[in-house]
Design a protein around this motif. Structure first.
Motif: not given
Length: 577
Positions: A260-287
């Protein structure tokens, strides 16, 4: 340890059953045999007593005690029972085994007392005379008057019975021990037969838990354990199949998410990161994957608000954010089943740039067109007195009308362009909504009256004022009410204002042609008109409602439209105080 305990539990159960059951059977058997034997012995003793009573009674009624004692001595040799005769006072008259003169009074012996009461009873009790347990049977011996004058008692030594029972018990004990030993051997093999299939099932379960879904259990005996093993094998095959399908689907999903070209991030109810894709990593500049909370790795302005809004309010949230000199449309969705939030970040920098260029172009063109259009209109009005022919007048009127329409469009475009500027500033004055509505209503009274329409206003007392730009609010209401009057042929327009929670609600309803189905979603778009031919005839630009919406939104308000084709429309505006 668990295996041994399981085997011990099974074996222990059979072990206890193998010991307790035979012992209970042995004790119960001995008790029944002893009881039955004593019952039989008592019946025989009673029969002997009855036989002896006839002859004994003859001696007693003749008072021939010597003859009685001789008779008892002789008959004792033929029977195994001891014979005792007692008179009414409890004095022993004769006894086959002891000197009657040395024997104590028997009046309180239970069997003697029962005999003098006219009963024949058999009892077992401890004898003080012999110092051992005895089986007694006593019956009354009647005199010439039929009264119980004497008691005839016979008795057996129970010790003989006990010796017989003990002998029987020793034999039963030997048989019991043999049964216990054989049962223990059988219990060992039965427990082992149950334990080994269970052991195989446990081993296969551990293999399956470690990921080997090809583990199988083979049991040859046709019993419930074989059914369990077969069910386990079927379950393993089915789980293996499902895991394979899930793995394949998971791989496909990961591939899709990664592509997916768009950035994707999934977090749980506490804000913990569950999933990110490579596009989001590029946007954030970190894994961010596995880094804990999303704000620990990526926290640009406004980003937290979008995700928190989705998580706390449990609804979708869309915002535009500028991150690292690029513009992203961030859409956060709350997932009810899991309680997680997923955000997709669309890079709309190019679209925003094109939109900016388009707006600048429209603004520039509008500015450039305004002067020549004004000149054309002025020259047309100057030529109007000079034109004499009807055709020339008609052509000049067409020039004037279209020039006026173009001027209106240019004016609206300039207004819209001004409202869309990020640094647009409104006058933050106290606006009297009631006065604003009344002023706008007066503007259209003449036009409405000309078409035979009514314009009514109603206000809730004590509405108060709001903080806003009076000129811009009038401009928005002019566009909305102007459309209502323009598109209504019969009936009229009603404008009402009332207090609402946190602000004021304004409703503008008409009895016009209404908006067709599907048009409500586009009614606030630029250049959208409900009836194009009518709009051209009436000089509409298709920008009025778009301008009104921008003005209301810049006041942090909300505008919505409701309509039914042929029955009119209702525009509802909410303005916060």
């Amino acid at each position: 340890m668990i295996k041994k305990r399981f085997f011990v539990k099974i074996f222990s159960g059979y072990f206890l059953a193998a010991i307790i059951l035979p012992l209970l059977i042995a004790l119960f058997t001995v008790s029944i045999i002893r009881s039955h034997y004593l019952e039989t012995l008592g019946a025989g003793l009673k029969a002997e007593t009855i036989i002896l009573e006839t002859k004994t009674g003859e001696f007693l009624r003749k008072a021939d005690y010597k003859g009685l004692r001789d008779y008892i001595g002789i008959i004792r040799k033929d029977i195994s029972a001891r014979i005792t005769v007692v008179d009414r006072d409890g004095i022993v008259i004769a006894d086959s085994d002891s000197d009657y003169r040395s024997m104590e009074n028997h009046i309180y012996r239970p069997e003697i007392a029962a005999a003098f009461s006219g009963l024949t009873e058999t009892v077992i009790r401890y004898s003080e005379s012999t110092g051992t347990e005895m089986l007694y049977c006593a019956m009354p011996v009647k005199d010439e008057n039929g009264a119980a004058a004497w008691a005839l008692r016979t008795s057996y030594y129970v010790s003989g019975v006990n010796a017989l029972i003990n002998s029987l018990l020793s034999r039963i004990g030997a048989v019991t021990i043999l049964i216990v030993v054989l049962s223990l051997v059988a219990a060992f093999f039965i427990a082992r037969r149950i334990y080994l299939p269970v052991k195989r099932l446990a081993a296969a379960s551990r293999e399956m838990a470690s990921g080997n879904f090809g583990a199988r259990v083979v049991i040859h005996e046709k019993n419930e354990l074989k059914d369990l093993a077969d069910a386990f094998n079927e379950l393993g095959a089915e789980i293996g199949k499902l895991i394979a399908e899930l793995t394949e689907k998971n791989t496909q999903i990961n591939t899709i998410v990664s592509s997916i070209a768009e950035g994707l991030i999934v977090v749980d109810e506490k804000g913990s990161v569950i999933l990110v894709n490579s596009s989001f990593k590029k946007i954030a500049g970190t894994d961010c994957a596995g880094s804990g909370f999303y704000w620990e790795c990526f926290m640009p302005p406004g980003f937290n608000g979008v995700l928190e809004s989705a998580l706390k309010k449990k609804k979708n949230c869309i915002e535009q954010l500028e991150i690292n000199s690029r513009v992203y449309l961030c859409s956060a969705t709350y997932m009810e089943n899991s309680g997680h939030a997923a955000m997709i970040m669309y890079d709309i920098t190019e679209f925003k740039e094109l939109e900016r260029i388009k707006k600048d172009f429209v603004a520039n063109v509008s500015h450039e067109l305004k002067t020549p259009l004004t000149a054309i209109k002025g020259f047309a009005e100057t030529l109007e007195p000079e034109v004499k022919t009807a055709d020339a007048k008609r052509y000049l009127e067409i020039i004037k009308n279209n020039t006026e329409r173009l001027i209106n469009i240019v004016s609206d475009l300039l207004t819209l362009s001004e409202l869309e500027q990020p640094d647009v500033v409104f006058n933050g004055e106290e606006a009297d909504i009631e006065a604003v509505i009344k002023d706008v209503a007066r503007i259209f009274e003449a036009a409405a009256k000309k078409k035979g329409l009514y314009v009514k206003t109603s206000f809730e007392p004590g509405m108060g004022r709001i903080k806003g730009d009076t000129f811009r609010l009038e401009q928005a209401l002019v566009n909305i009410i102007g459309n209502a009057v323009k598109y209504t042929d019969s009936g009229g327009v009603e404008i009402s204002a009332a207090n609402a929670e946190g602000g004021i609600e304004i409703k503008i309803s008409d009895t016009g042609c209404g908006i067709p189905e599907g048009g409500l979603e586009r009614v606030f778009e630029r250049f959208y008109v409900v009836d194009k031919s009518r709009s051209r005839k009436l000089g509409g630009t298709g920008l009025g409602l778009s301008i009104a919406k921008h003005i209301i939104q810049l006041h942090k308000g909300v505008i919505k439209a409701e309509s039914e084709k042929g029955k009119g429309s209702v525009f509802t505006i909410f303005l916060p105080k």
